[in-house]
Write a protein that holds these residues in place. Sequence first.
Motif, PDB file in Angstrom:
ATOM      1  N   GLU A 136       0.831  -1.204   0.000  1.00 59.98           N
ATOM      2  CA  GLU A 136       0.000   0.000   0.000  1.00 59.98           C
ATOM      3  C   GLU A 136       0.868   1.257   0.000  1.00 59.98           C
ATOM      4  N   VAL A 137       1.940   1.235   0.788  1.00 60.85           N
ATOM      5  CA  VAL A 137       2.858   2.378   0.829  1.00 60.85           C
ATOM      6  C   VAL A 137       3.544   2.548  -0.523  1.00 60.85           C
ATOM      7  N   LEU A 138       3.998   1.445  -1.101  1.00 54.86           N
ATOM      8  CA  LEU A 138       4.639   1.494  -2.420  1.00 54.86           C
ATOM      9  C   LEU A 138       3.695   2.094  -3.455  1.00 54.86           C
ATOM     10  N   ASP A 139       2.436   1.721  -3.406  1.00 57.53           N
ATOM     11  CA  ASP A 139       1.458   2.235  -4.373  1.00 57.53           C
ATOM     12  C   ASP A 139       1.318   3.754  -4.274  1.00 57.53           C
ATOM     13  N   VAL A 140       1.367   4.285  -3.058  1.00 56.95           N
ATOM     14  CA  VAL A 140       1.262   5.743  -2.885  1.00 56.95           C
ATOM     15  C   VAL A 140       2.423   6.432  -3.600  1.00 56.95           C
ATOM     16  N   TYR A 141       3.628   5.937  -3.377  1.00 61.97           N
ATOM     17  CA  TYR A 141       4.802   6.531  -4.027  1.00 61.97           C
ATOM     18  C   TYR A 141       4.745   6.352  -5.541  1.00 61.97           C
ATOM     19  N   LEU A 142       4.340   5.179  -5.986  1.00 67.36           N
ATOM     20  CA  LEU A 142       4.277   4.924  -7.424  1.00 67.36           C
ATOM     21  C   LEU A 142       3.334   5.891  -8.128  1.00 67.36           C
ATOM     22  N   GLU A 143       2.195   6.148  -7.532  1.00 70.75           N
ATOM     23  CA  GLU A 143       1.219   7.042  -8.159  1.00 70.75           C
ATOM     24  C   GLU A 143       1.798   8.442  -8.357  1.00 70.75           C
ATOM     25  N   VAL A 144       2.506   8.941  -7.341  1.00 71.52           N
ATOM     26  CA  VAL A 144       3.097  10.278  -7.446  1.00 71.52           C
ATOM     27  C   VAL A 144       4.238  10.280  -8.466  1.00 71.52           C
ATOM     28  N   LEU A 145       5.096   9.276  -8.410  1.00 72.26           N
ATOM     29  CA  LEU A 145       6.233   9.215  -9.333  1.00 72.26           C
ATOM     30  C   LEU A 145       5.774   9.044 -10.778  1.00 72.26           C
ATOM     31  N   GLN A 146       4.721   8.296 -10.987  1.00 72.84           N
ATOM     32  CA  GLN A 146       4.198   8.128 -12.344  1.00 72.84           C
ATOM     33  C   GLN A 146       3.640   9.440 -12.889  1.00 72.84           C
ATOM     34  N   ARG A 147       3.018  10.235 -12.026  1.00 70.56           N
ATOM     35  CA  ARG A 147       2.538  11.549 -12.470  1.00 70.56           C
ATOM     36  C   ARG A 147       3.709  12.451 -12.846  1.00 70.56           C
ATOM     37  N   LEU A 148       4.765  12.402 -12.052  1.00 71.16           N
ATOM     38  CA  LEU A 148       5.953  13.207 -12.354  1.00 71.16           C
ATOM     39  C   LEU A 148       6.584  12.787 -13.678  1.00 71.16           C
ATOM     40  N   ARG A 149       6.668  11.499 -13.903  1.00 73.67           N
ATOM     41  CA  ARG A 149       7.256  11.004 -15.153  1.00 73.67           C
ATOM     42  C   ARG A 149       6.384  11.381 -16.350  1.00 73.67           C
ATOM     43  N   LYS A 150       5.087  11.268 -16.183  1.00 75.41           N
ATOM     44  CA  LYS A 150       4.166  11.611 -17.268  1.00 75.41           C
ATOM     45  C   LYS A 150       4.292  13.075 -17.656  1.00 75.41           C
ATOM     46  N   GLN A 151       4.563  13.928 -16.672  1.00 77.92           N
ATOM     47  CA  GLN A 151       4.727  15.361 -16.941  1.00 77.92           C
ATOM     48  C   GLN A 151       6.141  15.706 -17.401  1.00 77.92           C
ATOM     49  N   GLY A 152       7.032  14.719 -17.453  1.00 74.60           N
ATOM     50  CA  GLY A 152       8.401  14.951 -17.897  1.00 74.60           C
ATOM     51  C   GLY A 152       9.227  15.783 -16.941  1.00 74.60           C
ATOM     52  N   ARG A 153       8.946  15.680 -15.648  1.00 69.20           N
ATOM     53  CA  ARG A 153       9.604  16.551 -14.674  1.00 69.20           C
ATOM     54  C   ARG A 153      10.692  15.845 -13.878  1.00 69.20           C
ATOM     55  N   VAL A 154      10.970  14.590 -14.199  1.00 69.03           N
ATOM     56  CA  VAL A 154      11.990  13.839 -13.472  1.00 69.03           C
ATOM     57  C   VAL A 154      12.834  13.020 -14.441  1.00 69.03           C
ATOM     58  N   ARG A 155      14.042  12.654 -13.968  1.00 65.73           N
ATOM     59  CA  ARG A 155      14.924  11.805 -14.759  1.00 65.73           C
ATOM     60  C   ARG A 155      14.784  10.367 -14.269  1.00 65.73           C
ATOM     61  N   MET A 156      13.861   9.641 -14.828  1.00 72.39           N
ATOM     62  CA  MET A 156      13.753   8.225 -14.479  1.00 72.39           C
ATOM     63  C   MET A 156      12.956   7.505 -15.558  1.00 72.39           C
ATOM     64  N   ARG A 157      13.361   6.286 -15.821  1.00 69.56           N
ATOM     65  CA  ARG A 157      12.664   5.477 -16.809  1.00 69.56           C
ATOM     66  C   ARG A 157      11.682   4.524 -16.145  1.00 69.56           C
ATOM     67  N   HIS A 158      11.980   4.154 -14.898  1.00 69.82           N
ATOM     68  CA  HIS A 158      11.166   3.143 -14.227  1.00 69.82           C
ATOM     69  C   HIS A 158      10.735   3.656 -12.845  1.00 69.82           C
ATOM     70  N   PRO A 159       9.533   4.195 -12.725  1.00 69.19           N
ATOM     71  CA  PRO A 159       9.063   4.710 -11.430  1.00 69.19           C
ATOM     72  C   PRO A 159       9.114   3.681 -10.308  1.00 69.19           C
ATOM     73  N   GLN A 160       8.891   2.412 -10.631  1.00 70.41           N
ATOM     74  CA  GLN A 160       8.899   1.399  -9.573  1.00 70.41           C
ATOM     75  C   GLN A 160      10.281   1.262  -8.947  1.00 70.41           C
ATOM     76  N   ILE A 161      11.326   1.308  -9.778  1.00 74.69           N
ATOM     77  CA  ILE A 161      12.687   1.237  -9.241  1.00 74.69           C
ATOM     78  C   ILE A 161      12.968   2.458  -8.373  1.00 74.69           C
ATOM     79  N   ALA A 162      12.534   3.630  -8.838  1.00 71.74           N
ATOM     80  CA  ALA A 162      12.725   4.851  -8.047  1.00 71.74           C
ATOM     81  C   ALA A 162      12.000   4.741  -6.709  1.00 71.74           C
ATOM     82  N   ALA A 163      10.785   4.190  -6.723  1.00 68.29           N
ATOM     83  CA  ALA A 163      10.017   4.040  -5.481  1.00 68.29           C
ATOM     84  C   ALA A 163      10.723   3.092  -4.518  1.00 68.29           C
ATOM     85  N   PHE A 164      11.234   1.976  -5.044  1.00 73.14           N
ATOM     86  CA  PHE A 164      11.966   1.032  -4.190  1.00 73.14           C
ATOM     87  C   PHE A 164      13.211   1.689  -3.589  1.00 73.14           C
TER      88      PHE A 164
END
Length: 204
Positions: A136-164
């Motif tokens: 559940e905690v991982l899902d919270v982080y993933l949702e935010v990181l995926q929004r950031l990636r979708k907006q092109g505001r972060v340097r990451m290819r894999h939000p799940q790895i960033a969340a971990f």
Amino acid sequence: MAEAVAARKRKVTKRGATRRQLLEVAGRLFDVKGYTGTSIRDIASAMDTSISNIYHYFGSKEGLWNEIHRNSVRQLPVRLREAVAAETDPVLQLRRLLRVHLELADQFQRESRIFFVNADQVDATRNSRQRQIQREVLDVYLEVLQRLRKQGRVRMRHPQIAAFNILGLLNWMLRWYRPEGKLSAAEVHREIISFALRGIGIPD
């Protein structure tokens, strides 16, 4: 009449104090020895009370475990979602998410170690409950990181790895941080938040 009321109040106060003390002692032992390595006898001995007294208040060792769980880390996913909901911009959401997570980890440092860092010291049923909270905690982080990636505001290819990676950073703090150390909790939190954000390309 007044004496009877006062006596009942004293009894209720004493019961509450005993429950809190049992939870404190059990939490300390679970942290050091793990759930399976701690017996009811260990808890009774550490508190200088009878085993029957523990059963009276909590029914079993599992009852103690569940109460500690309910009063601490079980709140984590809800509190983190509340933190995210308080902002609309995903960068601000992540900043607040990290800050609230660290504050809760500081508030429940021992309990967080029991349930997240030392999860291998419990049986399969309790480990399953802990893994559910972790998901559940991982899902919270993933949702935010995926929004950031979708907006092109972060340097990451894999939000799940960033969340971990972020969660690993936060959980590692539970192993080494001590409130009596040279740095205050606020200083440690600022450094960790800065490091986590810069790691995905968000400036301080």
